[in-house]
Design an enzyme around this catalytic site. Structure first.
Site, PDB file in Angstrom:
ATOM      1  N   GLU A  89       0.315  -1.098  -0.136  1.00  0.00           N
ATOM      2  CA  GLU A  89       0.131   0.293   0.109  1.00  0.00           C
ATOM      3  C   GLU A  89       0.660   1.305  -0.044  1.00  0.00           C
ATOM      4  O   GLU A  89       1.166   1.489   1.009  1.00  0.00           O
ATOM      5  CB  GLU A  89      -1.160   0.083   0.842  1.00  0.00           C
ATOM      6  CG  GLU A  89      -2.504   0.251   1.277  1.00  0.00           C
ATOM      7  CD  GLU A  89      -1.867   2.099   1.474  1.00  0.00           C
ATOM      8  OE1 GLU A  89      -1.125   3.270   0.988  1.00  0.00           O
ATOM      9  OE2 GLU A  89      -1.431   2.332   2.626  1.00  0.00           O
TER      10      GLU A  89
ATOM     11  N   CYS B 239      -1.468   8.799   2.568  1.00  0.00           N
ATOM     12  CA  CYS B 239      -1.071   8.484   2.202  1.00  0.00           C
ATOM     13  C   CYS B 239      -3.052   8.811   0.482  1.00  0.00           C
ATOM     14  O   CYS B 239      -2.219   9.338  -0.327  1.00  0.00           O
ATOM     15  CB  CYS B 239      -1.193   7.196   1.365  1.00  0.00           C
ATOM     16  SG  CYS B 239      -3.016   5.980   2.273  1.00  0.00           S
TER      17      CYS B 239
END
Length: 481
Positions: free
Chosen positions: A224, A258
């Site tokens: 990720e 993120c």
């Protein structure tokens, strides 16, 4: 490793790797010896993780705030505690259904099914920006699938990591969940272990090193990562809505997410309207920032200086910098490590702020003229973790969805998808590999094992036996139909 399942690294790197491998081998042996975790044990592990978070949420919030210099307690409760609890609860409620074998229809009396099977021991390397969510969130799928885990939390949040390790030792047996503490060298050793699966959350640059290390042992990975997630503003979008919903996420955790918007593409001539709407929204949300408990600090001196350098580089190359700091308040303060949100207008691709993932409350804004320019621009760059499209025309929404590739697409909002448990969460290309959350996490950390039971007459086996003459004639007849 202590009796509580917490590993304190050896000073010698080679010794540390050997000790880590010993721990992993012990956990693998225990997993094989005890056999598959039944549904009751999986639910018990998930419930213990929930209790850990509920019973210690205040101490965890205090540790995170200390690590950040200051972190909004509300943001910690929302993103790191409550959201994570809901992920674990969702898994506990649905694991019995998820684990049921899938029956496959087969001719000739053969019985076949797909049986989800635990992989074994899963490694998790979690980052500093949401240290609880990105540690315990993956555990929802890991535990639901019947695995055990080794966790390496970030060294950039030492108080949180140490408290997490202490708490894990209270709620879990060492062979269920082990926590490894240490710096980036230990993380590098950790990523080279022969796990049954490895989860890494962090930067694309480090993700390449993790994948390379995992490849030595053919360890499957879930990465990720991140990248530069765009906000595309169509001509028919409500600019006030755009400003409010984008800046809500750009100021949450001070943009250290993120999924935070990394740049905006807006029709030429809308810059002033965007600026006015942004200034009004920030005034309504934050009367002050530097001494405001709702506004989070930047994680470290190094990261703070990197963000200031991005501003300085953009300014030197011709960008217009619009500070959204409250009136008579500084735009940033190096002692508090707080940076007010900024709009960066007239940006060009040679500016560092358009090349690096920002991870802070800075929002570059590019303008465009033709409607398809944003699609072309996005497709010329690495695929983002998410894309955000604002506009009311459904045909244009569909065109954007079909013409761009991203980990996720959110229309008329930002980051909404991350809190919907039944959606897969993950990137594509440079923004990541694999996805988890909900049933997708269960499947990610399971092996879909085919089980076939031959019929009593074994008819499918007979077609492979010699002599072949009659059988070949039947095949040729089929091919000539």
């Amino acid at each position: 490793m202590s009796s509580q399942g917490v590993y304190q690294p050896s000073l010698d790197t080679n010794s540390a790797f050997g000790e880590l491998r010993t721990i992993l081998n012990s956990m693998k042996s225990a997993h094989i010896k005890t056999g598959p975790a039944d549904i009751a044990l999986r639910q018990d592990r998930l419930q213990r993780a929930i209790r850990l978070l509920k019973e210690n949420h205040k101490a965890l919030a205090q540790a995170m705030s200390a690590d950040f210099g200051h972190r909004s307690p509300y943001q910690t409760l929302v993103a790191d505690i409550v959201t994570t609890i809901r992920m674990l609860q969702h898994a506990a409620e649905h694991v019995a259904t998820w684990a049921e074998p899938e029956t496959i229809a087969v001719d000739n009396g053969i019985q076949a099914r797909i049986q989800p099977q635990a992989l074994g021991v899963v490694g998790i390397i979690s980052p500093w920006n949401f240290p609880i969510n990105l540690s315990f969130g993956p555990l929802a799928g890991v535990f639901a699938a019947g695995n055990t885990a080794m966790l390496k939390p970030s060294e950039l949040t030492p108080q949180t990591s140490e408290l997490m390790a202490e708490l894990v030792g209270r709620y879990f047996e060492p062979m269920e969940l082990a926590v490894v503490l240490g710096d980036s060298d230990i993380a590098q050793q950790f990523s080279a272990l022969p796990f049954d699966h490895l989860v890494f959350t962090g930067s694309t640059t480090v993700g390449k090193h993790v994948m390379r290390a995992a490849a030595e042992n053919l360890v499957p990975v879930t990465l990720e990562l991140g990248g530069k997630s765009p906000v595309v503003v169509a001509a028919d979008a409500n600019i006030r809505t755009v400003a409010e919903r984008t800046l809500t996420i750009k100021t949450f955790n001070a943009g250290q997410i993120c999924l935070s918007p990394d740049y905006m593409l807006i029709p030429q001539g809308q810059e002033d309207a965007l600026t006015d709407a942004a200034q009004q929204f920030i005034r309504q949300s934050f009367a002050t920032m530097q001494d405001n408990p709702d506004y989070t600090a930047i994680i470290s001196d190094r990261h703070y200086q990197r963000l200031i350098d991005l501003l300085d580089d953009a300014r030197a190359k011709g960008a217009r910098i619009i500070s959204l700091a409250p009136t008579e308040e500084v735009a940033y303060d190096e002692v508090r490590r707080k940076i007010a949100p900024h709009l960066i207008l007239d940006v060009t691709d040679d500016m560092l702020i358009m090349q690096e993932e920002i991870f802070g409350p800075l929002l570059p804004v590019r303008t465009y003229q033709a409607a398809d320019e944003p699609i072309d621009y996005i497709n010329q760059h690495p695929r983002p973790l998410a894309a955000y499209y604002f506009g009311e025309d459904t045909a244009q929404q569909e065109k954007f969805a079909n013409s761009t590739t991203s980990g996720a697409l959110v229309i008329n909002d930002v980051m909404t998808h991350a809190s919907i448990e039944d959606l897969p969460f993950g990137g594509v290309g440079a923004s990541g590999i694999g996805a988890y959350h909900g049933i997708h996490g269960f499947r990610r950390f399971s092996h879909a094992k085919p089980i076939v039971e031959q019929s009593k007459d074994g008819i499918s086996n007979l077609r492979l036996r010699a002599p072949y003459a009659d059988k070949q004639a039947q095949l040729e007849a089929f091919l000539n139909q």
